[in-house]
Design a protein around this motif. Structure first.
Motif, PDB file in Angstrom:
ATOM      1  N   GLY A 154       0.817  -1.205   0.000  1.00 33.15           N
ATOM      2  CA  GLY A 154       0.000   0.000   0.000  1.00 33.15           C
ATOM      3  C   GLY A 154       0.845   1.246   0.000  1.00 33.15           C
ATOM      4  O   GLY A 154       2.058   1.186  -0.235  1.00 33.15           O
ATOM      5  N   PHE A 168       2.533  -8.684   7.026  1.00 32.64           N
ATOM      6  CA  PHE A 168       1.584  -9.191   8.026  1.00 32.64           C
ATOM      7  C   PHE A 168       1.113 -10.618   7.709  1.00 32.64           C
ATOM      8  O   PHE A 168       0.186 -11.117   8.328  1.00 32.64           O
ATOM      9  N   LEU A 226     -15.491   5.511   2.492  1.00 27.30           N
ATOM     10  CA  LEU A 226     -14.861   5.799   1.200  1.00 27.30           C
ATOM     11  C   LEU A 226     -15.931   5.919   0.110  1.00 27.30           C
ATOM     12  O   LEU A 226     -17.064   5.483   0.284  1.00 27.30           O
ATOM     13  N   ASP A 283     -13.338  -0.563   0.241  1.00 24.72           N
ATOM     14  CA  ASP A 283     -12.343  -1.581  -0.079  1.00 24.72           C
ATOM     15  C   ASP A 283     -13.055  -2.833  -0.598  1.00 24.72           C
ATOM     16  O   ASP A 283     -14.255  -3.022  -0.365  1.00 24.72           O
TER      17      ASP A 283
HETATM   18  C1  UAG Z   1      -4.620   6.150  -0.915  1.00 29.86           C
HETATM   19  C2  UAG Z   1      -5.575   5.018  -0.695  1.00 29.86           C
HETATM   20  O1  UAG Z   1      -6.385   4.718  -1.541  1.00 29.86           O
HETATM   21  N1  UAG Z   1      -5.470   4.391   0.486  1.00 29.86           N
HETATM   22  C3  UAG Z   1      -6.300   3.243   0.786  1.00 29.86           C
HETATM   23  C4  UAG Z   1      -5.404   2.035   0.840  1.00 29.86           C
HETATM   24  O2  UAG Z   1      -4.493   2.313   1.840  1.00 29.86           O
HETATM   25  P1  UAG Z   1      -2.975   2.004   1.684  1.00 29.86           P
HETATM   26  O3  UAG Z   1      -2.663   1.476   0.318  1.00 29.86           O
HETATM   27  O4  UAG Z   1      -2.242   3.183   2.194  1.00 29.86           O
HETATM   28  O5  UAG Z   1      -2.823   0.826   2.742  1.00 29.86           O
HETATM   29  P2  UAG Z   1      -1.653   0.693   3.741  1.00 29.86           P
HETATM   30  O6  UAG Z   1      -2.020   1.299   5.048  1.00 29.86           O
HETATM   31  O7  UAG Z   1      -0.388   1.116   3.070  1.00 29.86           O
HETATM   32  O8  UAG Z   1      -1.604  -0.883   3.959  1.00 29.86           O
HETATM   33  C5  UAG Z   1      -1.295  -1.790   2.893  1.00 29.86           C
HETATM   34  C6  UAG Z   1      -2.020  -3.077   3.163  1.00 29.86           C
HETATM   35  O9  UAG Z   1      -1.590  -3.609   4.407  1.00 29.86           O
HETATM   36  C7  UAG Z   1      -2.703  -3.909   5.190  1.00 29.86           C
HETATM   37  N2  UAG Z   1      -2.332  -3.759   6.596  1.00 29.86           N
HETATM   38  C8  UAG Z   1      -1.869  -2.551   7.045  1.00 29.86           C
HETATM   39  C9  UAG Z   1      -1.550  -2.390   8.387  1.00 29.86           C
HETATM   40  C10 UAG Z   1      -1.700  -3.482   9.279  1.00 29.86           C
HETATM   41  O10 UAG Z   1      -1.441  -3.411  10.485  1.00 29.86           O
HETATM   42  N3  UAG Z   1      -2.167  -4.660   8.777  1.00 29.86           N
HETATM   43  C11 UAG Z   1      -2.478  -4.830   7.464  1.00 29.86           C
HETATM   44  O11 UAG Z   1      -2.885  -5.911   7.067  1.00 29.86           O
HETATM   45  C12 UAG Z   1      -3.774  -2.922   4.770  1.00 29.86           C
HETATM   46  O12 UAG Z   1      -5.072  -3.367   5.038  1.00 29.86           O
HETATM   47  C13 UAG Z   1      -3.526  -2.839   3.259  1.00 29.86           C
HETATM   48  O13 UAG Z   1      -4.210  -3.857   2.574  1.00 29.86           O
HETATM   49  O14 UAG Z   1      -6.137   0.893   1.184  1.00 29.86           O
HETATM   50  C14 UAG Z   1      -6.810   0.998   2.463  1.00 29.86           C
HETATM   51  C15 UAG Z   1      -7.533  -0.313   2.722  1.00 29.86           C
HETATM   52  O15 UAG Z   1      -8.467  -0.535   1.717  1.00 29.86           O
HETATM   53  C16 UAG Z   1      -7.778   2.176   2.440  1.00 29.86           C
HETATM   54  O16 UAG Z   1      -8.389   2.315   3.705  1.00 29.86           O
HETATM   55  C17 UAG Z   1      -7.006   3.439   2.109  1.00 29.86           C
HETATM   56  O17 UAG Z   1      -7.905   4.509   1.995  1.00 29.86           O
HETATM   57  C18 UAG Z   1      -7.520   5.682   2.710  1.00 29.86           C
HETATM   58  C19 UAG Z   1      -8.061   5.640   4.137  1.00 29.86           C
HETATM   59  C20 UAG Z   1      -8.050   6.900   1.976  1.00 29.86           C
HETATM   60  O18 UAG Z   1      -8.145   7.980   2.529  1.00 29.86           O
HETATM   61  N4  UAG Z   1      -8.361   6.737   0.707  1.00 29.86           N
HETATM   62  C21 UAG Z   1      -8.887   7.832  -0.107  1.00 29.86           C
HETATM   63  C22 UAG Z   1      -7.778   8.700  -0.692  1.00 29.86           C
HETATM   64  C23 UAG Z   1      -9.675   7.179  -1.246  1.00 29.86           C
HETATM   65  O19 UAG Z   1      -9.589   5.976  -1.491  1.00 29.86           O
HETATM   66  N5  UAG Z   1     -10.452   7.995  -1.939  1.00 29.86           N
HETATM   67  C24 UAG Z   1     -11.225   7.538  -3.061  1.00 29.86           C
HETATM   68  C25 UAG Z   1     -11.607   8.690  -3.967  1.00 29.86           C
HETATM   69  C26 UAG Z   1     -12.682   9.607  -3.477  1.00 29.86           C
HETATM   70  C27 UAG Z   1     -13.050  10.647  -4.506  1.00 29.86           C
HETATM   71  O20 UAG Z   1     -13.406  10.318  -5.667  1.00 29.86           O
HETATM   72  O21 UAG Z   1     -12.999  11.842  -4.171  1.00 29.86           O
HETATM   73  C28 UAG Z   1     -12.443   6.746  -2.551  1.00 29.86           C
HETATM   74  O22 UAG Z   1     -12.889   5.843  -3.285  1.00 29.86           O
HETATM   75  O23 UAG Z   1     -12.938   7.038  -1.464  1.00 29.86           O
END
Ligand code: UAG
Length: 471
Positions: free
Chosen positions: A36, A44, A140, A144
């Motif tokens: 991510g 993990f 969102l 997801d």
């Molecule tokens: C930039 C983005 O899209 N981020 C989303 C993305 O997070 P990420 O890729 O940063 O995930 P990460 O924290 O790096 O973690 C990577 C992976 O490890 C996993 N993980 C992480 C930590 C842990 O302890 N254990 C674990 O298993 C996570 O679940 C993930 O699968 O994947 C997460 C899990 O699905 C989302 O919650 C997160 O949305 C964040 C909160 C967000 O703010 N997203 C916004 C920008 C977004 O998606 N916006 C769009 C557009 C809205 C619009 O059109 O205006 C939306 O569809 O809402």
């Protein structure tokens, strides 16, 4: 369901669920380990297996012990496809809407129009998972993949046959909706947004257009707002793939908008379709509400709706929460609107929509979010001072940034604007000082219920605050 049913192997283990976050893994879960923006799910995997994961979907080349390793060059896509097999069945008719602006209004309007036609309809998007009876927020725009597919399956179990959902560029890039057959897909428009994530406009458009190049079923229909400069590329793509086309707008062929007459509380639309001319009064203001209504009508027609009935039903559309929603009428008589516009283009469109209705000044209150695309701030300031008569720059989710610095960025483009950091005070000034012929626009939050400061979400609802200020 046995794991073997998903892998075409011989594993006897029973699958109990899917998770992409190891903290949500329970015995029998299939865990998707993806890299991510902040963390790497691969770190993990061992924890997930300790919690009972029976299979791990991840990129090739990892060492996975104690669970079936499903390796794929595109693990997100593979995971979604497997999850879809697990969660199915889904509603027969599922349509997706993409575009920078208008997605939320379109899913809401499409759901309303289907309901008027007698279908059991639902929508998923920024406002949440919405059925006739309830609305549950997911946080969102496109949830997801696990939340999305499990919710879609839940809707099908409740008897929903027609689903409209928002396909954000993030959602499309991260394969959040993969595995669900998309019978029609709509494109509204494209303008600058989310460049912090996508890098440049070309990458942003490529992410959006994946809805048409890969996600839309080959026997599905592309619905296109033909007046957008990028629509030609979507139309070409649909033709190349042999998709049916429904084009709407003043340049549209299926629903051609030949007349639009704004009135105080709505607008008369004249539409040509199938060789006939229809007139209908849309009870919503602004050119882009007309555009959203036509795209939604296009989706309903693309999924079998009757043309004449669908156009007639536009007269019964209800306003969408936080989308040019009239919050209150100030003591002076000035109407106060709340809108979600948080991009330069959307802000300009919201101002343009309201301006013809204002006999006096158009007063705009807005800000820009922290920890997001900084490039748009100055442009938003420019747009506001160029098109509105009075501009108040305030705070809008500063997050971890210094709120004053964000306002400063906006004010660089907004020469002559006032600065009132406290959003309640800014709204209060606009509402109390508006004259009888004026209109107030509070932009940026729309339906949102909070002001994000640091990691805290402080309760804040523009509609409620506007009403309190007008009392
Ligand atoms: C930039 C983005 O899209 N981020 C989303 C993305 O997070 P990420 O890729 O940063 O995930 P990460 O924290 O790096 O973690 C990577 C992976 O490890 C996993 N993980 C992480 C930590 C842990 O302890 N254990 C674990 O298993 C996570 O679940 C993930 O699968 O994947 C997460 C899990 O699905 C989302 O919650 C997160 O949305 C964040 C909160 C967000 O703010 N997203 C916004 C920008 C977004 O998606 N916006 C769009 C557009 C809205 C619009 O059109 O205006 C939306 O569809 O809402």
């Amino acid at each position: 369901m046995k794991l073997a049913a998903l892998t075409d192997g011989t594993e006897e283990a029973q699958v109990t669920g899917f998770a992409i976050d190891h903290r949500k893994v329970a015995p029998g879960t299939v865990f998707g380990a993806f890299e991510g923006a902040r963390a790497n799910g691969e770190d993990f995997i061992e924890d997930a297996i300790r919690s009972g994961a029976i299979a791990v979907v991840a990129r090739p080349g990892l060492t996975v012990e104690g669970a079936t390793y499903i390796a794929d060059d595109n693990p997100r896509e593979r995971f979604a496809q497997l999850a879809a097999k697990f969660f199915a069945p889904f509603p027969d008719t599922s349509v997706a809407i993409t575009g920078t602006n208008g997605k939320t209004s379109c899913v809401e309007m499409t759901r309303q129009l289907w309901r008027m036609a007698g279908f059991h309809a639902a929508s998923i998007g920024t406002l949440g998972v919405t059925t006739a009876d309830e609305r549950v927020t997911t946080g969102l725009t496109t949830p997801d993949v696990v939340t999305f597919l499990s919710n879609v399956a839940g809707l099908a179990r409740e008897g929903v046959t027609h689903l409209a959902f928002e396909a954000s560029s993030h959602g499309l890039t991260q394969y959040r909706t993969e595995g669900l057959k998309v019978t029609a897909a709509a494109f509204t428009n494209l303008s600058r947004d989310h460049l912090d994530y996508h890098g440049d406009m070309a990458a942003y458009f490529t992410a959006k257009i994946r809805l048409f190049s890969e996600v839309l079923s080959t026997d599905g229909t592309a619905v296109v707002w033909a007046d957008d400069p990028q629509s030609a590329r979507v139309i070409d793509l649909a033709r190349e793939r042999g998709n049916r086309l429904v084009t709407v707008g003043t340049q549209g062929e299926t629903l051609r908008l030949v007349g639009r007459d704004p009135t105080l509380l709505g607008q008369g639309l004249t539409i040509e379709a199938e060789g006939r001319t229809y007139t209908v009064t849309l009870p919503l203001i602004g050119a882009y509400q007309a555009a959203n209504a036509l795209v939604s009508a296009g989706l309903v027609i693309a999924t079998g709706g009757d043309v004449a009935a669908t156009i007639a039903n536009l007269a019964r559309l209800q306003p969408v929460r936080g989308r040019l929603e009239r919050a209150v009428i100030a003591k002076s008589g000035a109407p106060v609107y709340v809108d979600y516009a948080h991009t330069p283009d959307a802000l300009e469109a919201a101002i343009a929509a309201l301006k013809p209705h204002a006999g006096g000044k158009l007063i705009v209150v807005f800000g820009a979010g922290g920890d997001r695309d900084t490039g748009k701030r100055e442009t938003m300031g420019q747009v506001a001072v160029q098109h509105a008569d009075r501009v108040i720059v305030t705070d809008d989710n500063p997050r971890t940034e210094d709120a004053r610095a964000i306002r400063c960025d906006v004010l660089k483009g907004a020469r002559g604007a006032e600065e009132i950091g406290d959003r309640r005070a800014a709204i209060g000034a606009a509402v109390r000082e508006a004259g009888p012929e004026d209109i107030v626009l509070i932009a940026g939050k729309g339906h949102e219920q909070g002001q994000i400061v640091g990691d805290l979400v402080l309760p804040f609802d523009d509609v409620t605050v506007a009403r309190e200020c007008a009392a």
